[in-house]
Scaffold this motif. Structure first.
Motif, mmCIF file in Angstrom:
data_model
loop_
_atom_site.group_PDB
_atom_site.id
_atom_site.type_symbol
_atom_site.label_atom_id
_atom_site.label_comp_id
_atom_site.label_asym_id
_atom_site.label_seq_id
_atom_site.Cartn_x
_atom_site.Cartn_y
_atom_site.Cartn_z
ATOM 1 N N TRP A 1 1.015 -1.028 -0.050
ATOM 2 C CA TRP A 1 0.124 0.007 0.362
ATOM 3 C C TRP A 1 1.106 1.486 0.141
ATOM 4 N N MET A 2 2.350 1.238 0.032
ATOM 5 C CA MET A 2 3.350 2.270 0.583
ATOM 6 C C MET A 2 4.037 2.454 -1.317
ATOM 7 N N GLU A 3 2.887 3.644 -1.527
ATOM 8 C CA GLU A 3 3.262 3.856 -2.961
ATOM 9 C C GLU A 3 5.080 4.596 -2.435
ATOM 10 N N ILE A 4 5.871 4.750 -3.134
ATOM 11 C CA ILE A 4 7.184 6.022 -2.498
ATOM 12 C C ILE A 4 7.629 6.583 -4.088
ATOM 13 N N GLU A 5 7.078 7.457 -4.012
ATOM 14 C CA GLU A 5 7.201 8.851 -4.809
ATOM 15 C C GLU A 5 8.828 9.755 -5.065
ATOM 16 N N GLY A 6 9.003 10.241 -4.026
ATOM 17 C CA GLY A 6 10.215 10.557 -4.090
ATOM 18 C C GLY A 6 11.306 10.146 -2.835
ATOM 19 N N ILE A 7 12.303 10.213 -3.070
ATOM 20 C CA ILE A 7 13.498 10.283 -1.800
ATOM 21 C C ILE A 7 14.407 11.526 -2.562
ATOM 22 N N SER A 8 14.723 12.087 -0.593
ATOM 23 C CA SER A 8 15.789 12.832 -0.530
ATOM 24 C C SER A 8 17.034 12.159 0.223
ATOM 25 N N GLY A 9 18.680 12.156 0.177
ATOM 26 C CA GLY A 9 19.539 11.226 0.805
ATOM 27 C C GLY A 9 20.397 12.680 0.404
ATOM 28 N N THR A 10 21.377 12.325 1.914
ATOM 29 C CA THR A 10 23.075 12.738 1.506
ATOM 30 C C THR A 10 23.634 11.265 1.935
ATOM 31 N N SER A 11 24.970 11.549 1.659
ATOM 32 C CA SER A 11 26.042 10.451 2.477
ATOM 33 C C SER A 11 25.070 8.980 1.452
ATOM 34 N N ALA A 12 25.165 8.617 2.864
ATOM 35 C CA ALA A 12 24.606 7.223 2.791
ATOM 36 C C ALA A 12 23.303 6.944 2.759
ATOM 37 N N GLY A 13 22.959 7.757 2.982
ATOM 38 C CA GLY A 13 21.259 8.471 2.540
ATOM 39 C C GLY A 13 21.189 8.699 1.064
ATOM 40 N N ALA A 14 22.097 9.241 0.530
ATOM 41 C CA ALA A 14 21.719 8.920 -0.837
ATOM 42 C C ALA A 14 21.949 8.218 -2.370
ATOM 43 N N MET A 15 23.164 7.160 -1.551
ATOM 44 C CA MET A 15 23.590 5.803 -1.703
ATOM 45 C C MET A 15 22.000 5.026 -1.900
ATOM 46 N N ASN A 16 21.575 5.354 -0.586
ATOM 47 C CA ASN A 16 20.752 3.734 -0.344
ATOM 48 C C ASN A 16 19.272 4.590 -1.569
ATOM 49 N N ALA A 17 19.346 5.851 -1.885
ATOM 50 C CA ALA A 17 18.117 6.073 -2.402
ATOM 51 C C ALA A 17 18.466 5.785 -3.698
ATOM 52 N N ALA A 18 20.262 6.253 -4.489
ATOM 53 C CA ALA A 18 20.144 5.975 -5.712
ATOM 54 C C ALA A 18 19.844 4.213 -6.051
ATOM 55 N N VAL A 19 20.527 3.738 -4.916
ATOM 56 C CA VAL A 19 20.147 2.306 -5.079
ATOM 57 C C VAL A 19 19.118 1.763 -5.546
ATOM 58 N N MET A 20 18.100 2.034 -4.305
ATOM 59 C CA MET A 20 17.106 1.783 -4.112
ATOM 60 C C MET A 20 15.970 2.014 -5.610
ATOM 61 N N ALA A 21 15.953 3.265 -5.892
ATOM 62 C CA ALA A 21 15.695 3.636 -7.321
ATOM 63 C C ALA A 21 15.664 3.241 -8.388
ATOM 64 N N SER A 22 16.913 2.789 -8.436
ATOM 65 C CA SER A 22 17.088 1.857 -9.797
ATOM 66 C C SER A 22 16.645 0.260 -9.938
ATOM 67 N N GLY A 23 17.260 0.162 -8.413
ATOM 68 C CA GLY A 23 16.902 -1.551 -8.788
ATOM 69 C C GLY A 23 14.767 -1.413 -7.954
ATOM 70 N N PHE A 24 14.366 -0.609 -8.434
ATOM 71 C CA PHE A 24 12.809 -1.029 -8.671
ATOM 72 C C PHE A 24 12.430 -0.321 -9.685
ATOM 73 N N ALA A 25 13.325 0.620 -10.573
ATOM 74 C CA ALA A 25 12.718 0.855 -12.634
ATOM 75 C C ALA A 25 12.898 -0.291 -12.828
ATOM 76 N N LYS A 26 13.401 -1.276 -12.399
ATOM 77 C CA LYS A 26 14.324 -2.746 -13.748
ATOM 78 C C LYS A 26 13.188 -3.757 -12.426
ATOM 79 N N GLY A 27 13.042 -3.668 -11.399
ATOM 80 C CA GLY A 27 11.909 -4.854 -11.079
ATOM 81 C C GLY A 27 11.365 -4.391 -9.880
ATOM 82 N N GLY A 28 10.825 -3.612 -9.581
ATOM 83 C CA GLY A 28 9.598 -3.461 -9.081
ATOM 84 C C GLY A 28 10.697 -3.431 -7.443
ATOM 85 N N ALA A 29 9.091 -3.508 -6.087
ATOM 86 C CA ALA A 29 9.697 -3.311 -4.649
ATOM 87 C C ALA A 29 10.315 -4.924 -4.871
ATOM 88 N N PRO A 30 10.363 -6.005 -5.376
ATOM 89 C CA PRO A 30 11.645 -7.416 -5.281
ATOM 90 C C PRO A 30 13.220 -7.020 -5.583
#
Length: 369
Positions: A64-93
């Motif tokens: 039910w949780m639809e993530i529209e965007g992420i703001s991140g700094t340092s390790a938070g930015a890396m987590n954001a980029a990795v997650m968004a990239s993975g989501f773009a290619k394969g959804g939540a899994p």
């Protein structure tokens, strides 16, 4: 290379998950909940960002949780980029799998790092590097020698990890918007790299501690860690997204008991306060706007509509600065598991508030120190 979250942690991935998931399965499927649009604010903190890995891993299980965007700094930015990239290619899994692989690569890259726990700390189960000769020497030299005085061999190993972990084309074309903050050394102002502009260099700039690394140059401008300007920056979440619910995942403790007395503890606390200052000011502004803004249009009303939530993070109070450089797999997976537990606690206590009201008491921020 072993499967992420698998044999390197000494147990299958499923066993790292909290008991709440098992109890939920035993109780049967929960009532279907309508989707709620949310955005995430992820703080930085070196290896402590593995806590955020665990939080994201758990939140991504909620359909039910639809993530529209992420703001991140340092390790938070890396987590954001990795997650968004993975989501773009394969959804939540795909996002969960990408995060697993990223943090495993981080651990492997640090296998031969000089920053390792000493024998006594290993025996006592301490995660600190305070007694590591390499850390103590580096910490001392950082006060005397500039990164520009030391030749750089082989570059930053994180650059290779990021290139292997993030499909930047998929990120740019994906559904999740990403905002990465870095601090312009010359102007002292933060620069926000938006989704299409997020590159390995932007992520490295967002995590560039000036005591350890030379500034990262982008478009002819030098950049340091984004935490000096926003950890993380909330403005783009308010001004550029539709979502009115922001979930903050903190890394640096806002409050610590007692008064630090050793030189190391004093410096650690100064860094925590400095890296929290901008985010606290933005939260105070949000709280003030909620009090004074009318129901009309304009930016003030956008701030007033925001609903803030925060994932509890009690584990960091027991960890010092030096452990931010500890990339042992056992430490990272411990933080991941703690992050999952914290996310479950957050969902149990505040999940029903998302989409309806703030679960963070913003008025406390206006009551003074």
């Amino acid at each position: 290379m072993t499967a992420a979250g698998g044999t390197r942690s000494g147990r299958p991935r499923g066993e790292a998950e909290d008991g709440a998931a098992a109890r939920a399965r035993a109780a049967g499927p929960p009532p279907r909940r309508e989707k709620v649009l949310v955005d995430l604010a992820l703080q930085g903190g070196g290896a402590h960002g593995a806590f955020t890995w665990g939080v994201l891993d758990r939140l991504l299980e909620e359909p039910w949780m639809e993530i529209e965007g992420i703001s991140g700094t340092s390790a938070g930015a890396m987590n954001a980029a990795v997650m968004a990239s993975g989501f773009a290619k394969g959804g939540a899994p795909g996002a969960r799998k990408a995060l697993d692989a990223f943090w495993e690569r981080v651990s492997i890259a640090a296998t031969f790092s000089p920053f390792q726990r000493g024998i006594v700390d290993r025996m006592l189960g301490n995660w600190t590097l305070d007694n590591s000769p390499a850390f103590l020497m580096a910490d001392f030299l950082a006060r005397l020698i500039s990164p520009y005085d030391v030749p750089s061999f082989g570059g930053n190993p994180l650059e290779r990890v990021l290139r292997e972990s993030v499909d930047f084309q998929a990120l740019a074309e994906g559904p999740i918007k990403v905002f990465v903050t870095a601090t312009n050394v010359r102007t002292g102002r933060g620069r926000i790299f938006r989704t299409a502009d997020v590159t390995p260099e932007a992520l490295l700039a967002s995590a560039c501690l000036p005591q350890l690394f030379q500034a990262i140059e982008i478009d002819g401008q030098p950049y340091w860690d984004g935490g000096f300007a926003g950890n993380p920056t909330l403005v783009p979440l308010v001004n550029e997204l539709v979502s009115d619910d922001t979930i903050l995942v903190p890394i640096n403790p806002v409050e610590r008991p007692g008064t630090p007395r050793s030189a190391r503890d004093i410096l650690d606390r100064v860094n925590e306060i400095s890296f929290n200052a901008v985010a606290l000011k933005e939260l105070k502004m949000l709280a003030l706007m909620r009090r004074v803004a009318d129901a009309g249009g304009g930016e003030s009303a956008m701030w007033a509509r925001m609903r803030m939530h925060i994932v509890p993070n009690n584990v960091m109070v027991g960890l010092g600065y030096s452990s931010k450089l500890n990339a042992e797999w056992a430490f990272l997976t411990m933080l991941r598991d703690e992050g999952r537990k914290a996310a479950q606690t957050f969902l149990d206590q505040s999940g029903a508030d998302i989409g309806k009201r703030s679960s963070l008491d913003l008025d406390r921020l206006l009551d003074g120190g």
